[in-house]
Design a protein around this motif. Structure first.
Motif, PDB file in Angstrom:
ATOM      1  N   UNK A 131       0.852  -1.189   0.000  1.00  0.00           N
ATOM      2  CA  UNK A 131       0.000   0.000   0.000  1.00  0.00           C
ATOM      3  C   UNK A 131       0.882   1.232   0.000  1.00  0.00           C
ATOM      4  N   UNK A 132       0.369   2.320   0.605  1.00  0.00           N
ATOM      5  CA  UNK A 132       1.121   3.571   0.634  1.00  0.00           C
ATOM      6  C   UNK A 132       2.478   3.408   1.297  1.00  0.00           C
ATOM      7  N   UNK A 133       2.508   2.751   2.471  1.00  0.00           N
ATOM      8  CA  UNK A 133       3.777   2.553   3.167  1.00  0.00           C
ATOM      9  C   UNK A 133       4.616   1.495   2.460  1.00  0.00           C
ATOM     10  N   UNK A 134       3.982   0.350   2.188  1.00  0.00           N
ATOM     11  CA  UNK A 134       4.719  -0.795   1.652  1.00  0.00           C
ATOM     12  C   UNK A 134       5.453  -0.474   0.365  1.00  0.00           C
ATOM     13  N   UNK A 135       4.818   0.282  -0.527  1.00  0.00           N
ATOM     14  CA  UNK A 135       5.481   0.530  -1.817  1.00  0.00           C
ATOM     15  C   UNK A 135       6.706   1.429  -1.645  1.00  0.00           C
ATOM     16  N   UNK A 136       6.668   2.316  -0.633  1.00  0.00           N
ATOM     17  CA  UNK A 136       7.871   3.121  -0.355  1.00  0.00           C
ATOM     18  C   UNK A 136       8.973   2.238   0.226  1.00  0.00           C
ATOM     19  N   UNK A 137       8.582   1.253   1.039  1.00  0.00           N
ATOM     20  CA  UNK A 137       9.556   0.327   1.605  1.00  0.00           C
ATOM     21  C   UNK A 137      10.275  -0.447   0.516  1.00  0.00           C
ATOM     22  N   UNK A 138       9.523  -0.882  -0.498  1.00  0.00           N
ATOM     23  CA  UNK A 138      10.141  -1.611  -1.617  1.00  0.00           C
ATOM     24  C   UNK A 138      11.193  -0.719  -2.270  1.00  0.00           C
ATOM     25  N   UNK A 139      10.817   0.523  -2.578  1.00  0.00           N
ATOM     26  CA  UNK A 139      11.744   1.409  -3.292  1.00  0.00           C
ATOM     27  C   UNK A 139      13.005   1.686  -2.477  1.00  0.00           C
ATOM     28  N   UNK A 140      12.841   1.975  -1.179  1.00  0.00           N
ATOM     29  CA  UNK A 140      14.030   2.279  -0.363  1.00  0.00           C
ATOM     30  C   UNK A 140      14.896   1.040  -0.159  1.00  0.00           C
ATOM     31  N   UNK A 141      14.273  -0.102   0.126  1.00  0.00           N
ATOM     32  CA  UNK A 141      15.069  -1.309   0.390  1.00  0.00           C
ATOM     33  C   UNK A 141      15.842  -1.714  -0.864  1.00  0.00           C
ATOM     34  N   UNK A 142      15.216  -1.585  -2.030  1.00  0.00           N
ATOM     35  CA  UNK A 142      15.910  -1.899  -3.282  1.00  0.00           C
ATOM     36  C   UNK A 142      17.088  -0.937  -3.463  1.00  0.00           C
ATOM     37  N   UNK A 143      16.845   0.362  -3.215  1.00  0.00           N
ATOM     38  CA  UNK A 143      17.920   1.353  -3.388  1.00  0.00           C
ATOM     39  C   UNK A 143      19.071   1.102  -2.417  1.00  0.00           C
ATOM     40  N   UNK A 144      18.770   0.509  -1.255  1.00  0.00           N
ATOM     41  CA  UNK A 144      19.832   0.210  -0.276  1.00  0.00           C
ATOM     42  C   UNK A 144      20.572  -1.082  -0.625  1.00  0.00           C
ATOM     43  N   UNK A 145      20.101  -1.783  -1.647  1.00  0.00           N
ATOM     44  CA  UNK A 145      20.827  -2.964  -2.119  1.00  0.00           C
ATOM     45  C   UNK A 145      20.286  -4.291  -1.623  1.00  0.00           C
ATOM     46  N   UNK A 146      19.106  -4.271  -0.985  1.00  0.00           N
ATOM     47  CA  UNK A 146      18.564  -5.510  -0.413  1.00  0.00           C
ATOM     48  C   UNK A 146      17.865  -6.371  -1.466  1.00  0.00           C
ATOM     49  N   UNK A 147      17.722  -7.661  -1.132  1.00  0.00           N
ATOM     50  CA  UNK A 147      16.832  -8.544  -1.885  1.00  0.00           C
ATOM     51  C   UNK A 147      15.451  -8.368  -1.240  1.00  0.00           C
ATOM     52  N   UNK A 148      14.454  -7.958  -2.049  1.00  0.00           N
ATOM     53  CA  UNK A 148      13.163  -7.549  -1.487  1.00  0.00           C
ATOM     54  C   UNK A 148      12.043  -8.487  -1.943  1.00  0.00           C
ATOM     55  N   UNK A 149      11.268  -8.953  -0.954  1.00  0.00           N
ATOM     56  CA  UNK A 149      10.126  -9.832  -1.234  1.00  0.00           C
ATOM     57  C   UNK A 149       8.861  -9.161  -0.705  1.00  0.00           C
ATOM     58  N   UNK A 150       7.859  -9.038  -1.571  1.00  0.00           N
ATOM     59  CA  UNK A 150       6.582  -8.437  -1.169  1.00  0.00           C
ATOM     60  C   UNK A 150       5.579  -9.540  -0.861  1.00  0.00           C
ATOM     61  N   UNK A 151       4.903  -9.436   0.283  1.00  0.00           N
ATOM     62  CA  UNK A 151       3.798 -10.326   0.625  1.00  0.00           C
ATOM     63  C   UNK A 151       2.507  -9.530   0.507  1.00  0.00           C
ATOM     64  N   UNK A 152       1.612  -9.995  -0.363  1.00  0.00           N
ATOM     65  CA  UNK A 152       0.420  -9.200  -0.663  1.00  0.00           C
ATOM     66  C   UNK A 152      -0.796 -10.100  -0.768  1.00  0.00           C
ATOM     67  N   UNK A 153      -1.940  -9.599  -0.282  1.00  0.00           N
ATOM     68  CA  UNK A 153      -3.171 -10.378  -0.470  1.00  0.00           C
ATOM     69  C   UNK A 153      -3.909  -9.927  -1.743  1.00  0.00           C
ATOM     70  N   UNK A 154      -3.220  -9.124  -2.581  1.00  0.00           N
ATOM     71  CA  UNK A 154      -3.784  -8.659  -3.860  1.00  0.00           C
ATOM     72  C   UNK A 154      -2.890  -9.158  -4.997  1.00  0.00           C
TER      73      UNK A 154
END
Ligand code: NAP
Ligand code: ZN
Ligand code: ZN
Length: 346
Positions: free
Chosen positions: A184-207
Motif C-alpha cells: 500500500x502507501x507505506x509498503x510501496x515506499x519500503x520496496x523502493x528504499x530497500x531496493x535502493x539500499x541494495x537488499x533482496x526484497x520480497x513483497x507479501x500481498x493479499x492482492x
C-alpha cells in the motif's frame, strides 16, 4: 489566519468543507501555502476513531508539501518561496533524551501530532494538512529538494520516512533479505528504499494483481498470501520483515520466515491486539519490534536519499471532494499507491 479545509465533524461522519483559524506566526514559525497533502491510512483510523477517542472537528493530514508564504522574525532555516514539508508531528518537549538525540517522535512526554492532538499550550487542538495553509515551528519542518516532483513527494513525509527509518535502524544494505507485508502507501515506499539500499526484497500481498507493479518498483519476489503455506519456501530466510498492513493478519505465519536473531517490525496499526505463538519466536531467537515514523533530521536525510536515488511515491492526485471515496478505496486496498489532494482546490 483564515484557513479552508476538509474536516470530519464527528467519528465516522464523511469529511466535508470546513473553515477555521490557525494561529498567527510566532517568532520561530513559518506559514506554508499547502500545495499537496497525502492521504495516510492513519487519517482513516483516526477520523473513524479506530484508535480510541479522538478530537472533533478533525482536519486530518500529515503528509504536507508546500511553499513558505511568510516567516517569523527569528526564522533562519527557511525563506519565503522555499519548498517545504511537514510530517506527522509538529512539536515535542525538546529536552528529554529522545528529543536531544533527534528522535522527537519518541519524546518522553509524547510528540505533538500534526492533527488530533493538543499543542503544548495545553489548549489548542492541532489541525492537519487537508487545508490550504499551515503554520509550524521551523524546527519541525524540512526542505524539499527542487528535483523531486512535489505532489509525489508529499507522501514521503509519512509513508516514506516510516519505511526509511526502520530500514536504516536495522542496518539494511547490500545482501540483506527484506520482506515487506502489504503493498500500500507505506509498503510501496519500503520496496523502493530497500531496493535502493541494495537488499533482496520480497513483497507479501493479499492482492495478486499487484505483482507486476511490485516488480516494476524493483521487488525481486512477490508472494500472494491467499495461497495456503505461502510461507513454506521462505522458512528461516529473512533478516528483516516489515508489517505495513492496516488490518489484522496472522503474524505467526511470517515469524517462521525470519532467520536466526532476525526481527519482524510492526508498522501497521490495526488497533487490535495480535496473538503471538512463543514457539515461533524461540526456535531461532527471533524478535518482534515496532517503529514509528522518523525524527526531523532523519526526514531531511530521507529526502536527500530520495533525491539522490530519484525515489518518490506512486500517486493519484485528487480533488478534495473525492476524499471520502479515496478512504473507501484505501480500505479496499484499491490505491496505486497513495492518494494526494490538490490543495489549491480547497
Ligand atoms: P494502505 O495504503 O491502505 O496500505 C495497507 C495495505 O495493507 C493494503 O494496500 C494491503 O496491501 C494491505 N491490507 C489491507 N487490508 C488487508 C487485509 N485485510 N489483509 C491483508 N492485507 C491487507 O495503508 P498505509 O497508509 O500504507 O498504512 C498502513 C498501516 O500503517 C496503517 O495501519 C497506518 O495507520 C499505519 N501507519 C503506521 C505508521 C508508523 O509510524 N508506524 C505511519 C503511518 C501509517 P496488499 O493489497 O498488498 O495486501
Ligand atoms: Zn501517516
Ligand atoms: Zn522530548
Amino acid at each position: 489566519m483564515k484557513t479552508r479545509g476538509y474536516a470530519a465533524l464527528t467519528p465516522k461522519a464523511p469529511l466535508a468543507p470546513y473553515e477555521f483559524e490557525r494561529r498567527e506566526l510566532r517568532s520561530g514559525d513559518v506559514a506554508i501555502e499547502i500545495l499537496y497533502a497525502g492521504i495516510c491510512h492513519s487519517d482513516i483510523h483516526q477520523a473513524r476513531e479506530e484508535w480510541g477517542a479522538a478530537k472533533f472537528p478533525m482536519v486530518p493530514g500529515h503528509e504536507i508539501a508546500g511553499r513558505v508564504s511568510a516567516i517569523g522574525s527569528s526564522v533562519t532555516k527557511f525563506a519565503v518561496g522555499d519548498l517545504i514539508g511537514v510530517g506527522v508531528y509538529v512539536d515535542s518537549c525538546r529536552k528529554c533524551d529522545a528529543c536531544k538525540s533527534g528522535l522527537g517522535q519518541y519524546c518522553a512526554e509524547g510528540m505533538t501530532g500534526t492533527y488530533n492532538a493538543i499543542e503544548r499550550d495545553g489548549t489548542t487542538v492541532t489541525m492537519g494538512g487537508y487545508s490550504n495553509n499551515f503554520v509550524v515551528d521551523q524546527d519541525y519542518a524540512v526542505t524539499i529538494p527542487d528535483s523531486l516532483d512535489l505532489a509525489a513527494t508529499a507522501p514521503l513525509m509519512c509513508a516514506g520516512i516510516t519505511l526509511y527509518s526502520p530500514l536504516k535502524h536495522w542496518n539494511v544494505g547490500p545482501g540483506s533479505k527484506v520482506g515487506i507485508i502489504g503493498l500500500g502507501g507505506l509498503g510501496h515506499m519500503g520496496v523502493k528504499y530497500a531496493v535502493a539500499m541494495g537488499a533482496e526484497v520480497t513483497v507479501f500481498s493479499h492482492s495478486p494483481n499487484k505483482e507486476s507493479d511490485a516488480k516494476a518498483m524493483g521487488a525481486h519476489n512477490f508472494v500472494a498470501t491467499n495461497i495456503e503455506n505461502f510461507n513454506a519456501p521462505y522458512s528461516n530466510h529473512f533478516d528483516l520483515i516489515l508489517n505495513t498492513v492496516a488490518a489484522e493478519i496472522d503474524i505467526n505465519q511470517y515469524l517462521s520466515m525470519l532467520s536466526l536473531d532476525s526481527t519482524l517490525v510492526f508498522i501497521g496499526l490495526s488497533g487490535k491486539p495480535y496473538p503471538i505463538q512463543a514457539g515461533a519466536l524461540l526456535g531461532q531467537r527471533r524478535s518482534i519490534s515496532g517503529s514509528m515514523i522518523g525524527g526531523t533530521a532523519e526526514l531531511q536525510e530521507m529526502l536527500e536519499f530520495s533525491a539522490k536515488h530519484n525515489i518518490v511515491s506512486e500517486i493519484e492526485v485528487i480533488n478534495p471532494d473525492y476524499i471520502n471515496t479515496a478512504y473507501e478505496r484505501a480500505i479496499a486496498s484499491d490505491v496505486k499507491y497513495r492518494f494526494v489532494i490538490d490543495a489549491a482546490k480547497f
